[in-house]
Motif scaffolding. Structure first.
Motif, short mmCIF file in Angstrom:
data_model
loop_
_atom_site.label_atom_id
_atom_site.label_comp_id
_atom_site.label_asym_id
_atom_site.label_seq_id
_atom_site.Cartn_x
_atom_site.Cartn_y
_atom_site.Cartn_z
N GLY A 152 0.82 -1.20 0.00
CA GLY A 152 0.00 0.00 0.00
C GLY A 152 0.85 1.25 0.00
N GLU A 153 0.18 2.38 -0.07
CA GLU A 153 0.90 3.64 -0.07
C GLU A 153 1.46 3.92 1.33
N PHE A 154 2.23 5.00 1.42
CA PHE A 154 2.80 5.39 2.71
C PHE A 154 1.76 5.49 3.81
N LYS A 181 0.12 -0.42 7.26
CA LYS A 181 0.52 -1.78 6.85
C LYS A 181 1.23 -2.50 7.99
N SER A 182 2.24 -1.83 8.56
CA SER A 182 3.03 -2.48 9.61
C SER A 182 2.15 -2.77 10.83
N GLN A 183 1.29 -1.83 11.14
CA GLN A 183 0.42 -2.02 12.30
C GLN A 183 -0.57 -3.16 12.05
N ASP A 207 5.02 4.00 13.42
CA ASP A 207 5.02 5.35 13.95
C ASP A 207 4.59 6.30 12.85
N ASP A 208 4.27 7.55 13.26
CA ASP A 208 3.96 8.53 12.24
C ASP A 208 5.21 8.91 11.47
N ASP A 209 6.37 8.77 12.12
CA ASP A 209 7.61 9.16 11.44
C ASP A 209 8.40 7.96 10.94
N ILE A 210 8.29 6.84 11.68
CA ILE A 210 9.12 5.70 11.29
C ILE A 210 8.51 4.98 10.10
N ALA A 211 9.18 5.09 8.97
CA ALA A 211 8.67 4.42 7.79
C ALA A 211 9.42 3.11 7.61
N THR A 212 8.73 2.12 7.07
CA THR A 212 9.35 0.84 6.78
C THR A 212 10.24 1.01 5.55
N SER A 213 11.49 0.53 5.65
CA SER A 213 12.36 0.69 4.48
C SER A 213 12.78 -0.65 3.89
N THR A 215 -8.09 0.34 6.62
CA THR A 215 -7.65 0.41 8.01
C THR A 215 -8.14 1.67 8.72
N LYS A 216 -7.87 1.68 10.02
CA LYS A 216 -8.14 2.83 10.89
C LYS A 216 -9.62 3.19 10.98
N THR A 217 -10.49 2.19 11.00
CA THR A 217 -11.92 2.48 11.08
C THR A 217 -12.26 3.16 12.40
N ASP A 218 -11.40 2.98 13.42
CA ASP A 218 -11.66 3.65 14.70
C ASP A 218 -11.43 5.16 14.59
N LEU A 219 -10.59 5.53 13.65
CA LEU A 219 -10.17 6.92 13.55
C LEU A 219 -11.09 7.73 12.65
N SER A 229 -9.74 -2.25 12.23
CA SER A 229 -8.99 -1.32 13.07
C SER A 229 -7.97 -2.11 13.86
N SER A 230 -6.70 -1.87 13.55
CA SER A 230 -5.63 -2.58 14.25
C SER A 230 -5.59 -2.16 15.71
N THR A 231 -5.85 -0.87 15.94
CA THR A 231 -5.85 -0.36 17.30
C THR A 231 -6.87 -1.10 18.16
N LEU A 232 -8.09 -1.24 17.61
CA LEU A 232 -9.13 -1.93 18.37
C LEU A 232 -8.75 -3.38 18.64
N1 LIG Z 1 -6.17 4.94 14.99
C1 LIG Z 1 -5.48 4.06 14.27
N2 LIG Z 1 -4.24 4.35 13.85
C2 LIG Z 1 -3.56 3.43 13.14
C3 LIG Z 1 -4.13 2.19 12.80
N3 LIG Z 1 -3.23 1.51 12.07
C4 LIG Z 1 -2.13 2.31 11.98
N4 LIG Z 1 -2.33 3.47 12.62
C5 LIG Z 1 -1.38 4.57 12.74
O1 LIG Z 1 -1.01 5.01 11.45
C6 LIG Z 1 0.36 5.37 11.42
C7 LIG Z 1 1.09 4.62 10.35
O2 LIG Z 1 1.04 3.24 10.62
P1 LIG Z 1 2.10 2.22 10.06
O3 LIG Z 1 1.62 0.84 10.37
O4 LIG Z 1 3.47 2.59 10.45
O5 LIG Z 1 1.90 2.51 8.51
P2 LIG Z 1 2.71 1.89 7.30
O6 LIG Z 1 1.73 1.74 6.20
O7 LIG Z 1 3.44 0.68 7.74
O8 LIG Z 1 3.72 3.06 6.97
P3 LIG Z 1 5.02 3.01 6.05
O9 LIG Z 1 5.75 1.74 6.35
O10 LIG Z 1 5.78 4.24 6.41
O11 LIG Z 1 4.51 3.08 4.66
C8 LIG Z 1 0.90 5.08 12.82
O12 LIG Z 1 0.93 6.25 13.55
C9 LIG Z 1 -0.10 4.12 13.40
O13 LIG Z 1 -0.17 4.21 14.78
C10 LIG Z 1 -5.47 1.91 13.25
O14 LIG Z 1 -6.06 0.85 12.99
N5 LIG Z 1 -6.09 2.87 13.97
#
Ligand SMILES: Nc1nc2c(ncn2[C@@H]2O[C@H](COP(=O)(O)OP(=O)(O)OP(=O)(O)O)[C@@H](O)[C@H]2O)c(=O)[nH]1
Ligand SMILES: [Mg+2]
Length: 610
Positions: A47-49, A53-55, A69-75, A208-212, A240-243
């Motif tokens: 997926g896009e940035f 995905k990681s969560q 993290d909001d800053d830590i990107a997967t490389s 993702t992030k349906t909680d948000l 929602s990964s958080t949930l």
């Molecule tokens: N509220 C909420 N936040 C989420 C959820 N999943 C991810 N996030 C937030 O979204 C941000 C990015 O999540 P990542 O999992 O790092 O996203 P990513 O797609 O792996 O990012 P890159 O590897 O940089 O492309 C983080 O701050 C997470 O905490 C979710 O289900 N709910």
């Protein structure tokens, strides 16, 4: 182990090949067995940035495996699979000069160091040149062979990372396209889905992030519309990964239901794993049936000769003819070899033409854009536009190449039997990812040359010239050199020269920008062209080896059949009856094995329902 019945059936067939002294048939079965005991079913999370995905992966396995993290990107891609104890292994793949894959370098590191290697912060731009990190973790979800792969976010799925991701698709068993509920699908996401569907048997969408985002239901609705308009049949899972993580911590069942993960995990288990099982069953079934047929050939011919000695002559003639045909297939000059090499040649030139054509169109379009704007202002946008278009073109070209290669394999198989598909090898495109070396980033032409300083400077120069000229003219009219008149005229002239110079500079920038675009496209054409040729060479090699082995097997079976039949003619009456009995018993055993193999293919687990 994925399908135990399949493994025990292959073992049975292997015993038979030993008993009947056919090591050539055992070779294929050994390969089948190897494939079966490797239980891995790879699910690519793309997926896009920052879409989560990681969560998502962490929530699936309920462990903070991938840095989020909001800053830590997967490389770096992170491959997460089952193991009894937690472990992290860094893997570095490479290839020889001639493009053959070399054994990968693997090194284990302490678990807590993973983040240093897979995140943009610790390993910027994958400076360490790793291929991927492999994480072992004790989890029941993964015990069945499920392997989850977290991939770096791609800035526009058509970008360079996107192309690398695309290259990994043919080797994946399933793809989860991750996009958060903040907005509906973008055009690149839909393009990606379209291509992914053609390269991978299982593609599903995760929102993702349906909680948000309280409006996630509307986004899902809109996305369903997008998918159906694009003709993409893919399941959508809002989660929602958080949930889920919270529900796991608090053991809250209703939260767990709300997280959407029950459906997603159900899908992975029932459809992705089951589908891989189904493929295992099919290919094992086919292999064992073929081996049975080959084993039975000579016994059948011997039996027929014994039961009906009058027809022996005709039968042997027939067998000899078949043997001759099998022999022909073994020749270097065989028609299938011709079909294969002609096919690959055509394929190479068609694919290359297609790529050039697509890239030329992009080049033209980019030049148009440059023509209508000043690269000084639009360069960055132009670069990302070009990069995205180029990667997308390369992806589409790649999809087409794979499809054509598969078609070619079918054509070659047709030479072997009317039902050639049963002989088709599993067409995996090899160890190396397509577009492995990142396409070089586009080179930015020097804009600074025409920076602010230069503009001022040439403005002064023009102003000075104007000043002198007017001064001289007015001087002749009897006015002093530096009167207000000539000063104003100097400004006027200066303005005009700045405009001229600016225009000239803009033209120069435009020319430079066009040049940079052309150079980039040339690089890409060269690089992608080379990768495609390598890939096709590998396809050609695989197909040639595969079919050569089949031709050998057929030849051996038929040679033995002729011998058995010839021997059978000479047997005496008392031995004849006994031999017929023995042969019937042997054939029955082989037929039993073939029947088990056929049953394996038809036995579809009740849960799946095709
Ligand atoms: N509220 C909420 N936040 C989420 C959820 N999943 C991810 N996030 C937030 O979204 C941000 C990015 O999540 P990542 O999992 O790092 O996203 P990513 O797609 O792996 O990012 P890159 O590897 O940089 O492309 C983080 O701050 C997470 O905490 C979710 O289900 N709910
Ligand atoms: Mg990530």
């Amino acid at each position: 182990m994925a399908v135990p019945e399949a493994v025990s059936l292959v073992d049975l067939a292997l015993k038979a090949t030993t008993a009947y002294d056919r090591p050539d048939l055992a070779r294929r079965l050994h390969q089948t067995r190897q494939r079966l005991v490797d239980p891995n079913v790879r699910v690519l999370i793309v997926g896009e940035f920052k879409q989560g995905k990681s969560q998502l992966l962490n929530a699936l396995v309920n462990a903070p495996v991938c840095p989020v993290d909001d800053d830590i990107a997967t490389s770096l891609p992170t491959v997460v699979k089952h193991s009894e104890t937690a472990s992290v292994t860094l893997v570095q793949e490479s290839e020889s000069e001639s493009g053959e894959p070399l054994p990968a370098k693997r090194s284990e590191v302490p678990v807590e160091q993973l983040a240093q290697y897979v995140s943009e912060a610790g390993n910027p731009n994958n400076r360490r040149q790793l291929s991927y990190a492999e994480v072992g973790i004790p989890r029941r979800l993964l015990a069945g062979g499920l392997v989850l792969v977290d991939t770096p976010g791609v800035g526009g799925l058509g970008s360079q990372h996107g192309a690398a991701t695309m290259g990994a698709l043919p080797k994946a068993d399933a793809v989860l396209l991750v996009s958060d509920a903040a907005q509906e699908y973008t055009a690149p996401e839909l393009d990606f889905l379209e291509s992914a569907r053609q390269l991978c048997p299982n593609v599903a969408c995760v929102i993702t992030k349906t909680d948000l985002y309280p409006q996630w239901r509307r986004i899902v609705e809109i996305n369903i519309g997008h998918l159906s308009r694009a003709g993409v049949h893919a399941k959508i899972f809002p989660v929602s990964s958080t949930l889920r993580l919270h529900a796991l911590r608090t053991e809250d069942k209703s939260l767990m239901d709300e997280s959407g993960f029950v459906e997603l995990i159900g899908y992975l288990q029932r459809e992705v794993l089951a589908r891989a099982d189904e493929l295992d069953r099919k290919s094992t079934s086919q292999d064992v049936v073929t081996v049975s047929e080959q084993l039975a050939t000579n016994m059948q011919s011997e039996l027929m000769t014994l039961e009906d000695p009058e027809k022996a002559g005709a039968l042997i003639a027939q067998l000899n003819q078949a043997k001759q045909q099998a022999d022909d297939l073994r020749q270097r000059s065989a028609r299938w070899q011709q079909t294969l090499s002609d096919g690959v040649t055509d394929l190479n030139s068609d694919i290359e033409y297609d790529l050039r054509d697509r890239l030329r169109a992009i080049s033209r379009e980019a030049e148009n854009i440059v023509e209508q704007s000043d690269p000084k202002d639009t360069w960055d946008q132009l670069v990302s536009w070009v990069e995205q278009q180029v990667s997308q073109a390369a992806s589409q070209n790649f999809v087409w190449a794979i499809q054509r290669a598969q078609f070619l394999a079918g054509q070659v198989a047709d030479h072997f039997s009317s039902n050639g598909s049963s002989l088709l090898p599993n067409l995996r495109v090899g160890q190396q990812d397509f577009i492995s070396g990142d396409l070089r980033a586009m080179e930015r032409p020097e804009m600074e040359k025409y920076g602010v300083g230069a503009k001022l400077f040439s403005g002064l120069r023009g102003g000075y010239g104007g000043l002198v000229m007017v001064g001289m003219a007015t001087g002749m009219a009897g006015l002093s050199l530096l009167n207000p008149f000539s000063a104003a005229a100097g400004l006027l002239f200066g303005g005009k020269t700045v405009a001229d110079e600016m225009k000239r500079n803009k033209q120069r920038r435009q020319a430079d920008a066009k040049m940079a675009v052309r150079r980039h496209i040339d690089d890409v054409t060269f690089q992608v062209g080379k990768e495609t040729r390598d890939m096709l060479r590998q396809v050609q090699r695989n197909l040639r080896d595969h079919f050569t082995a089949i031709a050998e097997e057929m030849h051996t079976s038929l040679t033995e059949a002729v011998q058995s039949a010839s021997k059978a003619v000479k047997i005496d009456e008392s031995g004849r009856v006994q031999r017929i009995r023995d042969l019937k018993a042997e054939l029955e055993r082989i037929e039993n094995m073939a029947q088990r193999a056929r049953a394996l293919d038809n036995a579809v687990p009740a849960a799946v329902g095709r």
